[in-house]
Write a protein that holds these residues in place. Structure first.
Motif, PDB file in Angstrom:
ATOM      1  N   LYS A  65       0.831  -1.204   0.000  1.00 37.56           N
ATOM      2  CA  LYS A  65       0.000   0.000   0.000  1.00 37.56           C
ATOM      3  C   LYS A  65       0.872   1.264   0.000  1.00 37.56           C
ATOM      4  CE  LYS A  65      -3.760   2.212   2.577  1.00 37.56           C
ATOM      5  NZ  LYS A  65      -3.061   3.509   2.722  1.00 37.56           N
ATOM      6  N   ALA A  66       1.951   1.228   0.806  1.00 39.25           N
ATOM      7  CA  ALA A  66       2.849   2.386   0.838  1.00 39.25           C
ATOM      8  C   ALA A  66       3.509   2.610  -0.519  1.00 39.25           C
ATOM      9  CB  ALA A  66       3.908   2.187   1.927  1.00 39.25           C
ATOM     10  N   ASP A  67       3.895   1.494  -1.145  1.00 40.49           N
ATOM     11  CA  ASP A  67       4.495   1.626  -2.483  1.00 40.49           C
ATOM     12  C   ASP A  67       3.495   2.202  -3.471  1.00 40.49           C
ATOM     13  OD1 ASP A  67       6.776   0.551  -1.421  1.00 40.49           O
ATOM     14  OD2 ASP A  67       6.389  -1.493  -2.173  1.00 40.49           O
ATOM     15  N   ARG A  68       2.231   1.761  -3.349  1.00 41.52           N
ATOM     16  CA  ARG A  68       1.209   2.260  -4.252  1.00 41.52           C
ATOM     17  C   ARG A  68       0.961   3.749  -4.023  1.00 41.52           C
ATOM     18  NH1 ARG A  68      -2.268  -0.907  -2.819  1.00 41.52           N
ATOM     19  NH2 ARG A  68      -3.608   0.402  -1.521  1.00 41.52           N
ATOM     20  N   ASP A  69       0.926   4.150  -2.738  1.00 43.40           N
ATOM     21  CA  ASP A  69       0.738   5.578  -2.450  1.00 43.40           C
ATOM     22  C   ASP A  69       1.929   6.396  -2.962  1.00 43.40           C
ATOM     23  OD1 ASP A  69      -1.620   4.908  -1.267  1.00 43.40           O
ATOM     24  OD2 ASP A  69      -0.803   4.898   0.788  1.00 43.40           O
ATOM     25  N   GLY A  70       3.136   5.811  -2.776  1.00 38.64           N
ATOM     26  CA  GLY A  70       4.317   6.514  -3.274  1.00 38.64           C
ATOM     27  C   GLY A  70       4.270   6.695  -4.780  1.00 38.64           C
ATOM     28  N   LYS A  71       3.833   5.644  -5.460  1.00 38.08           N
ATOM     29  CA  LYS A  71       3.716   5.754  -6.917  1.00 38.08           C
ATOM     30  C   LYS A  71       2.663   6.787  -7.311  1.00 38.08           C
ATOM     31  CE  LYS A  71       5.248   1.042  -7.925  1.00 38.08           C
ATOM     32  NZ  LYS A  71       4.869  -0.265  -8.507  1.00 38.08           N
ATOM     33  N   ASP A  73       1.849   9.431  -5.542  1.00 36.61           N
ATOM     34  CA  ASP A  73       2.453  10.751  -5.317  1.00 36.61           C
ATOM     35  C   ASP A  73       3.439  11.096  -6.416  1.00 36.61           C
ATOM     36  OD1 ASP A  73       0.958  10.910  -3.007  1.00 36.61           O
ATOM     37  OD2 ASP A  73       2.592  10.235  -1.685  1.00 36.61           O
ATOM     38  N   ALA A  74       4.210  10.078  -6.832  1.00 34.61           N
ATOM     39  CA  ALA A  74       5.176  10.311  -7.909  1.00 34.61           C
ATOM     40  C   ALA A  74       4.465  10.690  -9.203  1.00 34.61           C
ATOM     41  CB  ALA A  74       6.045   9.075  -8.113  1.00 34.61           C
ATOM     42  N   ARG A  75       3.339  10.005  -9.474  1.00 27.57           N
ATOM     43  CA  ARG A  75       2.574  10.347 -10.674  1.00 27.57           C
ATOM     44  C   ARG A  75       2.032  11.767 -10.586  1.00 27.57           C
ATOM     45  NH1 ARG A  75       0.749   4.930 -10.190  1.00 27.57           N
ATOM     46  NH2 ARG A  75      -1.120   5.638  -9.084  1.00 27.57           N
ATOM     47  N   GLU A  80       2.539  17.502 -12.145  1.00 25.76           N
ATOM     48  CA  GLU A  80       2.826  18.914 -11.885  1.00 25.76           C
ATOM     49  C   GLU A  80       4.047  19.387 -12.669  1.00 25.76           C
ATOM     50  OE1 GLU A  80       3.268  19.338  -7.729  1.00 25.76           O
ATOM     51  OE2 GLU A  80       1.153  18.947  -7.258  1.00 25.76           O
ATOM     52  N   LEU A  81       5.072  18.527 -12.724  1.00 25.57           N
ATOM     53  CA  LEU A  81       6.268  18.894 -13.484  1.00 25.57           C
ATOM     54  C   LEU A  81       5.947  19.056 -14.964  1.00 25.57           C
ATOM     55  CD1 LEU A  81       8.996  16.646 -11.817  1.00 25.57           C
ATOM     56  CD2 LEU A  81       8.673  19.105 -11.559  1.00 25.57           C
TER      57      LEU A  81
END
Length: 299
Positions: A65-71, A73-75, A80-81
């Motif tokens: 789940k943490a990895d999914r949330d991190g992904k 956030d990265a997306r 934004e970039l």
């Protein structure tokens, strides 16, 4: 097991095939292909950590789940970039277009203006070391200087040829958008081997006379009443240094730009250069003499 169970079940009840979080799309594909080959009526696949909440979870599930949330956030950060990059690219395109438009405007302004059939002009008479010069400055419909015509000596003479050349170059500069004050700064204060006049009325050369005439035209047009020349510097034996006047913009009535002319070193003792050695001549004992080589105009 599902194939054996579903063969005799009309409701087509399926069982869930649970995969660990590390399962790949190929693993899921293999399950569906196997179910098709066994003629299953339904199959369900679940990968650990693919949902926020599930009935049974382990530490690996929380990590998933943490990895999914991190992904996620990265997306979001990548989004934004990408948006920022798109805005910068749009701004860069706008600046390029503005620069292109400005350069096109500059090229158009630097292009030689076409001459109309009729122009008004002002003619100035001024004495020079080579004789009387008549300088005519024509103006366009907005009152800006357009052309300069110079008449000095007889047609076909060397002085007239030089004066005509200077008039043509000044006219080209004015018609190409160069301010008349810049032309004045280049001509004012140029000295030759002879000079006429005394004090503020001293004329050092034909180019200096042209600069004086342009200066007079600017003063009359702009209404500048300041004294143009300061007190003469003390006499020295050093080589003359002529300082060109630098017009300083000031604001006149109605916000119109005017120009104040700085003092010009007219070198009151300078009356020409020696034809033999090139040193400065000085007036002594009623005659122009050179104290370096002994030349005297009186013989």
């Amino acid at each position: 097991m599902q194939a054996a169970f579903q063969e005799y079940c009309d409701s087509a009840i399926s069982k869930t095939t649970n995969f660990p979080h590390v399962a790949s799309p190929e693993d899921v594909r293999s399950i569906y292909e196997l179910a098709y080959a066994l003629k299953c009526k339904g199959v369900t696949v679940y990968r650990d950590g693919s949902r926020d909440n599930q009935v049974l979870s382990t530490g690996a599930t929380e990590q998933a789940k943490a990895d999914r949330d991190g992904k996620a956030d990265a997306r979001a950060e990548r989004g934004e970039l990408h948006g920022t990059i798109a805005e910068l690219e749009a701004e860069n395109t706008r600046l390029k277009q503005a620069l292109f438009d400005a350069e096109a405007e500059n090229l158009q302004r630097r292009a030689k203006r076409a001459r109309p059939d009729t122009l008004r002009g002002i003619t100035t008479r001024i004495e020079t070391p080579l004789g009387t010069m008549f300088l005519n400055i024509t103006e366009d419909d907005r009152g800006q200087p357009f052309e300069v015509f110079i008449n000095l000596g007889k047609a076909g003479g060397a002085a007239m040829a030089d004066a005509e050349a200077m008039g043509r170059l000044i006219s080209l500069a004015l018609r190409s958008g160069i301010p008349i004050r810049e032309v004045h700064r280049q001509l004012r204060g140029i000295a030759s081997d002879k000079a006429i006049g005394l004090g503020p009325n001293k004329v050092l050369s034909v180019p200096d006379a042209i600069g004086i005439a342009l200066e007079k035209w600017m003063r009359e047009k702009q209404g500048v009443q300041q004294d143009l020349l300061a007190a003469p510097p003390p006499d020295t034996s050093e080589v003359e240094i002529v300082q060109q006047p630098k017009p300083t913009p000031i604001t006149g009535e109605g916000g119109q730009a005017q120009y104040r002319f700085d003092a010009l070193n007219r070198s009151e003792s300078f009356i020409g250069t020696c034809p033999d050695c090139g040193s400065s001549l000085e007036f002594a004992e009623g005659c122009a003499k050179c104290h370096v080589c002994g030349f005297s105009e009186c013989g």
